[in-house]
Design a protein around this motif. Structure first.
Motif, short mmCIF file in Angstrom:
data_model
loop_
_atom_site.label_atom_id
_atom_site.label_comp_id
_atom_site.label_asym_id
_atom_site.label_seq_id
_atom_site.Cartn_x
_atom_site.Cartn_y
_atom_site.Cartn_z
N ASN A 65 0.83 -1.21 0.00
CA ASN A 65 0.00 0.00 0.00
C ASN A 65 0.86 1.25 0.00
O ASN A 65 1.99 1.24 0.46
CB ASN A 65 -0.89 0.04 1.26
CG ASN A 65 -1.76 -1.17 1.41
OD1 ASN A 65 -2.45 -1.55 0.48
ND2 ASN A 65 -1.71 -1.79 2.57
N GLN A 66 0.26 2.35 -0.45
CA GLN A 66 0.82 3.70 -0.33
C GLN A 66 2.25 3.79 -0.85
O GLN A 66 3.18 4.13 -0.12
CB GLN A 66 0.76 4.17 1.12
CG GLN A 66 -0.65 4.19 1.67
CD GLN A 66 -0.70 4.54 3.15
OE1 GLN A 66 0.33 4.71 3.78
NE2 GLN A 66 -1.89 4.66 3.67
N GLY A 67 2.42 3.52 -2.11
CA GLY A 67 3.75 3.56 -2.71
C GLY A 67 4.25 4.98 -2.95
O GLY A 67 3.52 5.83 -3.41
N ASN A 68 5.50 5.22 -2.59
CA ASN A 68 6.21 6.46 -2.93
C ASN A 68 7.31 6.07 -3.91
O ASN A 68 8.14 5.22 -3.60
CB ASN A 68 6.82 7.12 -1.70
CG ASN A 68 5.77 7.74 -0.80
OD1 ASN A 68 4.66 8.03 -1.22
ND2 ASN A 68 6.11 7.92 0.46
N TYR A 69 7.32 6.71 -5.08
CA TYR A 69 8.24 6.35 -6.15
C TYR A 69 9.35 7.39 -6.27
O TYR A 69 9.10 8.59 -6.23
CB TYR A 69 7.47 6.24 -7.48
CG TYR A 69 6.48 5.10 -7.46
CD1 TYR A 69 6.80 3.89 -8.05
CD2 TYR A 69 5.25 5.23 -6.82
CE1 TYR A 69 5.91 2.82 -8.02
CE2 TYR A 69 4.35 4.16 -6.78
CZ TYR A 69 4.69 2.98 -7.38
OH TYR A 69 3.82 1.93 -7.34
N PHE A 70 10.57 6.90 -6.43
CA PHE A 70 11.75 7.75 -6.50
C PHE A 70 12.57 7.33 -7.72
O PHE A 70 13.27 6.32 -7.69
CB PHE A 70 12.61 7.59 -5.24
CG PHE A 70 11.90 7.94 -3.96
CD1 PHE A 70 12.02 9.20 -3.41
CD2 PHE A 70 11.09 7.01 -3.32
CE1 PHE A 70 11.37 9.53 -2.25
CE2 PHE A 70 10.44 7.33 -2.15
CZ PHE A 70 10.57 8.59 -1.61
N GLN A 71 12.47 8.09 -8.81
CA GLN A 71 13.26 7.78 -10.01
C GLN A 71 14.70 8.23 -9.79
O GLN A 71 14.95 9.42 -9.62
CB GLN A 71 12.66 8.47 -11.23
CG GLN A 71 13.36 8.12 -12.53
CD GLN A 71 13.19 6.65 -12.90
OE1 GLN A 71 12.13 6.07 -12.72
NE2 GLN A 71 14.24 6.06 -13.44
N GLU A 72 15.61 7.29 -9.73
CA GLU A 72 17.04 7.59 -9.59
C GLU A 72 17.38 8.34 -8.30
O GLU A 72 18.45 8.92 -8.19
CB GLU A 72 17.56 8.39 -10.79
CG GLU A 72 17.50 7.67 -12.10
CD GLU A 72 18.54 6.58 -12.24
OE1 GLU A 72 19.65 6.72 -11.72
OE2 GLU A 72 18.22 5.56 -12.88
#
Length: 194
Positions: free
Chosen positions: A100-107
């Motif tokens: 649940n509640q994903g936080n995405y960080f590209q690079e």
């Protein structure tokens, strides 16, 4: 790598950095080489972890996600893409079958690690300064050093140490401060508005 159109350094296949002393002869070029070295070390760290990490398995999760860390109901995962590595933090569902509640960080490996540490309860969010706060702290340190206060050598050393720590945590802080000085904001109007 090049900086300002001139050779700066070479990053080896194993993440090492090689350079000629004459290529880093100015303070600016030396700082650029330090930033390249820090970046190479970070990439080497997460690529080593990624290669050793097991696949992350959860309901409705598709794609190649690798489990980098799992603690106290929080997950840090990495997803290799053709554009680099995407990092994600999630919370496990109550039965640990879904996320649940994903936080995405590209690079942004550092940001993902920080978010994981907060989600997992390893550090409190109140212990973290955001970029704007770090810049203001840096600016206040500079103002204090430049104001002519009667500081002891230990106080001055401490203040300069804070600035060095901020420069590492927010490498673009000095650039952003210079930019803000060139385009100052309107002063805060303290008169009441009716």
């Amino acid at each position: 790598m090049e900086w300002d159109g001139l050779p700066l350094c070479r990053i080896t296949a194993d993440g090492g950095v090689r350079y000629w002393q004459e290529d880093v002869a100015t303070p600016e070029r030396e700082r650029a080489c330090e930033r390249a070295t820090d970046l190479a070390c970070t990439v080497r760290e997460y690529m080593t972890l990624l290669e050793q990490a097991p696949p992350l398995q959860a309901q409705s999760l598709t794609g190649d996600y690798r489990l980098l860390a799992d603690f106290n109901g929080a997950v840090l995962a990495a997803h290799p893409t053709r554009l680099g590595v995407q990092f994600v933090t999630w919370d496990w569902s109550f039965d640990r079958t879904g996320l649940n509640q994903g936080n995405y960080f590209q690079e942004n490996y550092a940001g993902a690690k920080q978010d994981f540490a907060i989600r997992a309860g390893l550090i409190s969010k109140q212990q973290i300064f955001n970029q704007e706060q770090l810049i203001e702290i840096y600016r206040c340190c500079s103002d204090t050093l430049d104001a002519g206060y009667d500081l002891t050598a230990e106080q001055e050393k401490c203040i300069r140490g804070v600035q060095e720590q901020i420069a590492i945590a927010a490498p673009d802080a000095l650039e952003r401060i210079r930019e803000q000085e060139q385009h100052p904001m309107e002063p805060y109007n303290q008169e009441p508005i009716m």
